[in-house]
Design a protein around this motif. Structure first.
Motif, PDB file in Angstrom:
ATOM      1  N   VAL A  23      37.466  40.363  48.054  1.00 50.22           N
ATOM      2  CA  VAL A  23      38.855  39.979  47.770  1.00 50.22           C
ATOM      3  C   VAL A  23      39.372  38.980  48.791  1.00 50.22           C
ATOM      4  CG1 VAL A  23      39.317  42.133  46.549  1.00 50.22           C
ATOM      5  CG2 VAL A  23      39.848  41.970  48.994  1.00 50.22           C
ATOM      6  N   ALA A  24      38.785  38.969  50.008  1.00 51.32           N
ATOM      7  CA  ALA A  24      39.158  37.939  50.981  1.00 51.32           C
ATOM      8  C   ALA A  24      38.624  36.581  50.551  1.00 51.32           C
ATOM      9  CB  ALA A  24      38.624  38.306  52.358  1.00 51.32           C
ATOM     10  N   ALA A  25      37.402  36.573  49.996  1.00 50.00           N
ATOM     11  CA  ALA A  25      36.797  35.314  49.553  1.00 50.00           C
ATOM     12  C   ALA A  25      37.404  34.817  48.249  1.00 50.00           C
ATOM     13  CB  ALA A  25      35.286  35.501  49.383  1.00 50.00           C
ATOM     14  N   VAL A  26      37.829  35.754  47.402  1.00 49.17           N
ATOM     15  CA  VAL A  26      38.386  35.406  46.092  1.00 49.17           C
ATOM     16  C   VAL A  26      39.685  36.194  45.912  1.00 49.17           C
ATOM     17  CG1 VAL A  26      37.890  35.200  43.622  1.00 49.17           C
ATOM     18  CG2 VAL A  26      35.997  35.199  45.265  1.00 49.17           C
ATOM     19  N   PRO A  27      40.802  35.700  46.431  1.00 49.91           N
ATOM     20  CA  PRO A  27      42.044  36.480  46.408  1.00 49.91           C
ATOM     21  C   PRO A  27      42.621  36.690  45.018  1.00 49.91           C
ATOM     22  CG  PRO A  27      42.132  34.724  48.056  1.00 49.91           C
ATOM     23  CD  PRO A  27      40.943  34.455  47.198  1.00 49.91           C
ATOM     24  N   GLU A  28      42.444  35.719  44.111  1.00 51.40           N
ATOM     25  CA  GLU A  28      43.023  35.814  42.776  1.00 51.40           C
ATOM     26  C   GLU A  28      42.007  35.384  41.724  1.00 51.40           C
ATOM     27  OE1 GLU A  28      46.601  33.610  42.341  1.00 51.40           O
ATOM     28  OE2 GLU A  28      47.701  34.741  43.870  1.00 51.40           O
ATOM     29  N   VAL A  29      42.075  36.012  40.559  1.00 53.13           N
ATOM     30  CA  VAL A  29      41.271  35.583  39.414  1.00 53.13           C
ATOM     31  C   VAL A  29      42.129  35.696  38.158  1.00 53.13           C
ATOM     32  CG1 VAL A  29      39.069  36.256  40.447  1.00 53.13           C
ATOM     33  CG2 VAL A  29      40.306  37.890  39.002  1.00 53.13           C
ATOM     34  N   ASP A  30      41.692  35.019  37.115  1.00 53.57           N
ATOM     35  CA  ASP A  30      42.352  35.113  35.815  1.00 53.57           C
ATOM     36  C   ASP A  30      41.672  36.125  34.911  1.00 53.57           C
ATOM     37  OD1 ASP A  30      44.254  32.769  36.153  1.00 53.57           O
ATOM     38  OD2 ASP A  30      42.317  31.777  36.449  1.00 53.57           O
ATOM     39  N   VAL A  31      40.358  36.270  35.101  1.00 51.20           N
ATOM     40  CA  VAL A  31      39.555  37.175  34.282  1.00 51.20           C
ATOM     41  C   VAL A  31      38.714  38.040  35.215  1.00 51.20           C
ATOM     42  CG1 VAL A  31      37.757  37.365  32.511  1.00 51.20           C
ATOM     43  CG2 VAL A  31      39.431  35.493  32.395  1.00 51.20           C
ATOM     44  N   VAL A  42      38.165  50.420  39.672  1.00 49.04           N
ATOM     45  CA  VAL A  42      39.561  50.776  39.939  1.00 49.04           C
ATOM     46  C   VAL A  42      40.109  49.953  41.098  1.00 49.04           C
ATOM     47  CG1 VAL A  42      41.075  52.620  40.785  1.00 49.04           C
ATOM     48  CG2 VAL A  42      39.382  53.107  38.993  1.00 49.04           C
ATOM     49  N   ARG A  43      39.333  49.844  42.165  1.00 49.20           N
ATOM     50  CA  ARG A  43      39.795  49.108  43.351  1.00 49.20           C
ATOM     51  C   ARG A  43      40.049  47.637  43.026  1.00 49.20           C
ATOM     52  NH1 ARG A  43      35.200  51.746  45.801  1.00 49.20           N
ATOM     53  NH2 ARG A  43      35.860  53.675  46.835  1.00 49.20           N
ATOM     54  N   LEU A  44      39.132  47.036  42.284  1.00 55.12           N
ATOM     55  CA  LEU A  44      39.291  45.618  41.965  1.00 55.12           C
ATOM     56  C   LEU A  44      40.465  45.394  41.014  1.00 55.12           C
ATOM     57  CD1 LEU A  44      35.576  44.476  41.658  1.00 55.12           C
ATOM     58  CD2 LEU A  44      37.199  43.931  43.477  1.00 55.12           C
ATOM     59  N   THR A  45      40.643  46.289  40.058  1.00 56.25           N
ATOM     60  CA  THR A  45      41.793  46.167  39.166  1.00 56.25           C
ATOM     61  C   THR A  45      43.090  46.305  39.957  1.00 56.25           C
ATOM     62  OG1 THR A  45      40.485  47.153  37.383  1.00 56.25           O
ATOM     63  CG2 THR A  45      42.876  47.065  37.074  1.00 56.25           C
ATOM     64  N   ARG A  46      43.117  47.262  40.849  1.00 55.73           N
ATOM     65  CA  ARG A  46      44.309  47.488  41.682  1.00 55.73           C
ATOM     66  C   ARG A  46      44.651  46.249  42.496  1.00 55.73           C
ATOM     67  NH1 ARG A  46      43.042  52.742  44.393  1.00 55.73           N
ATOM     68  NH2 ARG A  46      42.012  51.430  45.943  1.00 55.73           N
ATOM     69  N   GLY A  97      48.492  40.093  40.622  1.00 54.05           N
ATOM     70  CA  GLY A  97      48.517  38.629  40.555  1.00 54.05           C
ATOM     71  C   GLY A  97      48.540  38.127  39.128  1.00 54.05           C
ATOM     72  N   MET A  98      47.800  38.809  38.256  1.00 53.53           N
ATOM     73  CA  MET A  98      47.791  38.427  36.841  1.00 53.53           C
ATOM     74  C   MET A  98      49.164  38.654  36.211  1.00 53.53           C
ATOM     75  SD  MET A  98      44.180  40.020  35.511  1.00 53.53           S
ATOM     76  CE  MET A  98      42.606  39.656  36.287  1.00 53.53           C
ATOM     77  N   THR A  99      49.750  39.813  36.463  1.00 54.56           N
ATOM     78  CA  THR A  99      51.045  40.103  35.847  1.00 54.56           C
ATOM     79  C   THR A  99      52.127  39.171  36.373  1.00 54.56           C
ATOM     80  OG1 THR A  99      51.473  41.854  37.480  1.00 54.56           O
ATOM     81  CG2 THR A  99      50.460  42.514  35.400  1.00 54.56           C
ATOM     82  N   ALA A 100      52.009  38.773  37.636  1.00 53.54           N
ATOM     83  CA  ALA A 100      52.998  37.840  38.202  1.00 53.54           C
ATOM     84  C   ALA A 100      52.924  36.484  37.509  1.00 53.54           C
ATOM     85  CB  ALA A 100      52.769  37.686  39.699  1.00 53.54           C
ATOM     86  N   LYS A 101      51.704  36.077  37.112  1.00 56.73           N
ATOM     87  CA  LYS A 101      51.530  34.799  36.417  1.00 56.73           C
ATOM     88  C   LYS A 101      51.810  34.902  34.928  1.00 56.73           C
ATOM     89  CE  LYS A 101      47.319  34.258  37.880  1.00 56.73           C
ATOM     90  NZ  LYS A 101      45.949  33.707  38.126  1.00 56.73           N
ATOM     91  N   GLY A 102      51.822  36.124  34.423  1.00 62.07           N
ATOM     92  CA  GLY A 102      52.062  36.313  32.994  1.00 62.07           C
ATOM     93  C   GLY A 102      50.844  36.100  32.118  1.00 62.07           C
ATOM     94  N   TRP A 103      49.655  36.110  32.715  1.00 62.30           N
ATOM     95  CA  TRP A 103      48.422  35.949  31.934  1.00 62.30           C
ATOM     96  C   TRP A 103      47.255  36.509  32.742  1.00 62.30           C
ATOM     97  CZ3 TRP A 103      43.446  34.458  31.282  1.00 62.30           C
ATOM     98  CH2 TRP A 103      42.987  34.260  29.958  1.00 62.30           C
ATOM     99  N   GLY A 104      46.369  37.209  32.053  1.00 61.14           N
ATOM    100  CA  GLY A 104      45.162  37.706  32.703  1.00 61.14           C
ATOM    101  C   GLY A 104      44.365  38.569  31.752  1.00 61.14           C
ATOM    102  N   ARG A 105      43.118  38.767  32.107  1.00 56.34           N
ATOM    103  CA  ARG A 105      42.218  39.582  31.303  1.00 56.34           C
ATOM    104  C   ARG A 105      41.427  40.496  32.242  1.00 56.34           C
ATOM    105  NH1 ARG A 105      45.184  37.764  28.054  1.00 56.34           N
ATOM    106  NH2 ARG A 105      44.696  36.502  26.189  1.00 56.34           N
ATOM    107  N   VAL A 106      41.487  41.796  31.977  1.00 53.97           N
ATOM    108  CA  VAL A 106      40.680  42.775  32.709  1.00 53.97           C
ATOM    109  C   VAL A 106      39.798  43.488  31.699  1.00 53.97           C
ATOM    110  CG1 VAL A 106      40.681  44.815  34.194  1.00 53.97           C
ATOM    111  CG2 VAL A 106      42.506  43.105  34.425  1.00 53.97           C
ATOM    112  N   GLN A 107      38.512  43.554  32.000  1.00 53.01           N
ATOM    113  CA  GLN A 107      37.575  44.236  31.109  1.00 53.01           C
ATOM    114  C   GLN A 107      36.672  45.169  31.901  1.00 53.01           C
ATOM    115  OE1 GLN A 107      35.591  41.827  28.042  1.00 53.01           O
ATOM    116  NE2 GLN A 107      36.888  40.106  28.641  1.00 53.01           N
TER     117      GLN A 107
END
Length: 258
Positions: free
Chosen positions: A72-80, A113-117, A122-132
């Motif tokens: 999460v330090a290397a990749v702070p935000e993702v869309d999917v 769970v940890r990664l979703t948390r 960040g996804m909800t703040a942007k108003g778009w995202g996909r978690v699978q």
């Protein structure tokens, strides 16, 4: 339909081989910048070489606090976010120790769970995202020879449904993919442990007949077939699908509704 993920960043865990790699390849082909993870530098490098476009590799053990923190330090935000990391194996149910139960739950459930948390806000703040979550037919039809695996995949169904409710109305969708028996290197080993050596086509046929007779496909699913569904669910085309357990199981689960 054209799936276009240009401008999106996708993280696929456990993606140096097998289903995870096929998913990473599919998302990359759709234009996404892809982050792959694994524990071995050489395997990650080989996997990255099969992807076109923007690809990053992050090595680490996501079952540990350090591995999670490094990612999460290397990749702070993702869309999917595709939670694919998982382990499986067969064992006599009465011989599975507490430690082994914990190992399956930690790897197959808590890493997701940890990664979703981390990524969902960040996804909800942007108003778009996909978690699978890559679940399994074993979540619904628990196999006697691997109940610890099956139960961990059942848990993911509850996890995805709960997080889907947490993301309600935000533009973020959260789903599980129920993957059926899929042809990977690890599965070939698993199959041969149960039915013995010999030509793969014969071993596959014997395994499906003896151990997975409910399959309507009557063959193993190829990883790319799982990836096709993941790519669709990751796209804007799947905007009305959330909180769902979507089956790519070859008809294995004997049900008329998902």
């Amino acid at each position: 339909m054209r799936i276009d993920l240009t401008g999106k960043t996708a993280l696929v865990t456990g993606s140096s081989s097998g289903i995870g790699l096929a998913i990473a390849q599919g998302l990359s082909a759709c234009g996404a910048a892809v982050v792959i993870t694994g524990r071995d530098d050489d395997r990650l490098a080989a996997a990255a070489a099969t992807l076109d476009g923007d690809v990053r590799s992050v090595r680490g053990d996501l079952t540990t606090v350090e591995g999670h923190s490094d990612l999460v330090a290397a990749v702070p935000e993702v869309d999917v976010l595709v939670n694919n990391l998982g382990i499986f194996g067969h064992a006599d149910p009465l011989d599975i120790s507490d430690d082994e139960w914990r190992r399956y739950f930690e790897t197959n459930v808590l890493t997701a769970v940890r990664l979703t948390r981390h990524y969902l806000p960040g996804m909800t703040a942007k108003g778009w995202g996909r978690v699978q979550y890559i679940s399994s037919d074993s979540a619904v039809v628990t196999p006697a020879e691997m109940i610890h695996y099956g139960v961990s995949k059942t848990a993911l169904l509850g996890v995805h449904r709960g997080f889907a409710k947490a993301a309600a109305g935000t533009g973020v969708t959260v789903n599980s993919v129920l993957a059926g028996p899929t042809h990977t290197g690890g599965v070939e080993t698993f199959v041969r442990d149960l039915v013995g050596d010999g030509p793969w086509e014969d071993a596959q046929r014997e395994f499906m007949t003896k151990h997975r007779p409910q399959s309507l496909l009557r063959r193993f699913i190829e990883p790319e077939e799982i990836a096709n569904m993941v790519c669709y669910l990751a796209s804007p085309l799947a905007s009305a699908t959330t909180g769902a357990a979507v089956r790519v199981d070859g008809g294995y689960v004997d049900a008329i509704v998902p």
